[in-house]
Design an enzyme around this catalytic site. Structure first.
Site, PDB file in Angstrom:
ATOM      1  N   HIS A 203       0.609   5.334   0.874  1.00 12.53           N
ATOM      2  CA  HIS A 203      -0.564   5.557   1.716  1.00 12.53           C
ATOM      3  C   HIS A 203      -0.467   4.768   3.022  1.00 12.53           C
ATOM      4  CE1 HIS A 203      -2.188   7.345  -1.922  1.00 12.53           C
ATOM      5  NE2 HIS A 203      -3.270   7.734  -1.257  1.00 12.53           N
TER       6      HIS A 203
ATOM      7  N   HIS B 234      -2.224  -1.922  -5.248  1.00 12.21           N
ATOM      8  CA  HIS B 234      -1.130  -2.437  -4.419  1.00 12.21           C
ATOM      9  C   HIS B 234      -1.325  -3.923  -4.158  1.00 12.21           C
ATOM     10  CE1 HIS B 234       1.327   1.014  -3.373  1.00 12.21           C
ATOM     11  NE2 HIS B 234       0.241   1.711  -3.083  1.00 12.21           N
TER      12      HIS B 234
END
Length: 261
Positions: free
Chosen positions: A165, A210
């Site tokens: 992303h 993340h």
């Protein structure tokens, strides 16, 4: 011996009209050398960011479960959790790839194709598609496990480093900023783009899928790739290019009068 005809001499001796002078002055600033200082600086920046990514990758390999600052930042973000932010983090994180970057990229790509901006279209496609190919290959190469400090509202099943992303959003933002850099909207687009990339990065950290170093690595790798493609293709007008819609020069009054006579 003077080999010029009478019409050629009259053309050369004819003063330029104000319109012609304005057209020449308007076109001059957009011409850049084929491989000048700007392109060398861009390629140097691409190399330096690539080196920075390699250094970060080596450090990540020594800390597969996150750096101390990774864990501290994740825990600090977790303290801000609420049902309202849970809902919006899930909604906004989709804009980083499937709900935002991908459909907008398709629309912009067709727009460049329709306008026949071939060099810009090539730069646009290679930058975004290159990041889309590099990211899964990099994840398979490094195989960093995702953080598991709490149950994330959104499940992810692939590897963590670098963040896909973060790479997609940064590549999209970087390409758009580059394409509009010669317009008056560049700083507005820059501010909006940085805010968009930062928002996507925040959602990935808030959802706990993340480490911050994953986001940082995705941004750096994406910038390195896009800058390298920019230095190679250079989508801006160059000296010697023929404009698609060249400005029309108006004949001067003196020359038109001579022709009537």
């Amino acid at each position: 011996m003077n080999w010029k005809t009478t019409s050629e001499q009259s053309t050369l001796n004819t003063p330029r009209s104000p319109h012609n002078a304005a057209v020449e002055q308007q076109a001059t600033p957009y011409l850049v050398p084929r491989f000048g200082t700007a392109r060398r600086f861009i390629l140097l920046s691409a190399g330096l960011t690539g080196v920075l990514f390699v250094i970060l990758t080596v450090l990540v390999g020594q800390a597969p479960y996150g750096f101390a600052w990774d864990v501290a930042l994740l825990r600090a973000i977790r303290l801000t959790a609420s049902p309202f932010l849970d809902v919006w983090a899930v909604r906004l994180t989709g804009l980083g790839v499937s709900w935002g970057v991908v459909p907008l990229s398709i629309l912009l790509g067709f727009g460049l194709l329709y306008r026949k901006y071939w060099r810009k279209l090539c730069f646009f496609c290679l930058s975004l598609l290159g990041c889309a190919v590099i990211n899964p290959l990099a994840k398979l190469c490094f195989q960093r496990i995702r953080p598991q400090f709490w149950d994330a509202p959104l499940s992810e099943f692939d590897y963590s480093y670098p963040s896909g992303h973060a790479m997609a959003s940064m590549a999209f933002v970087a390409v758009i900023i580059i394409l509009v850099w010669q317009s008056r909207w560049r700083w507005s687009v820059f501010a909006i783009g940085v805010g968009f990339a930062a928002t996507i990065g925040w959602t990935r950290l808030y959802l706990g899928v993340h480490y911050p170093s994953d986001i940082l690595g995705g941004w750096i790798l994406s910038l390195s790739w896009c800058l390298g493609i920019l230095g190679w293709i250079w989508p801006f007008p160059q000296r010697g290019d023929r404009p698609s819609n060249p400005p029309q020069l108006k004949p001067s009054t003196t020359l038109s009068t001579q022709r009537r006579l």
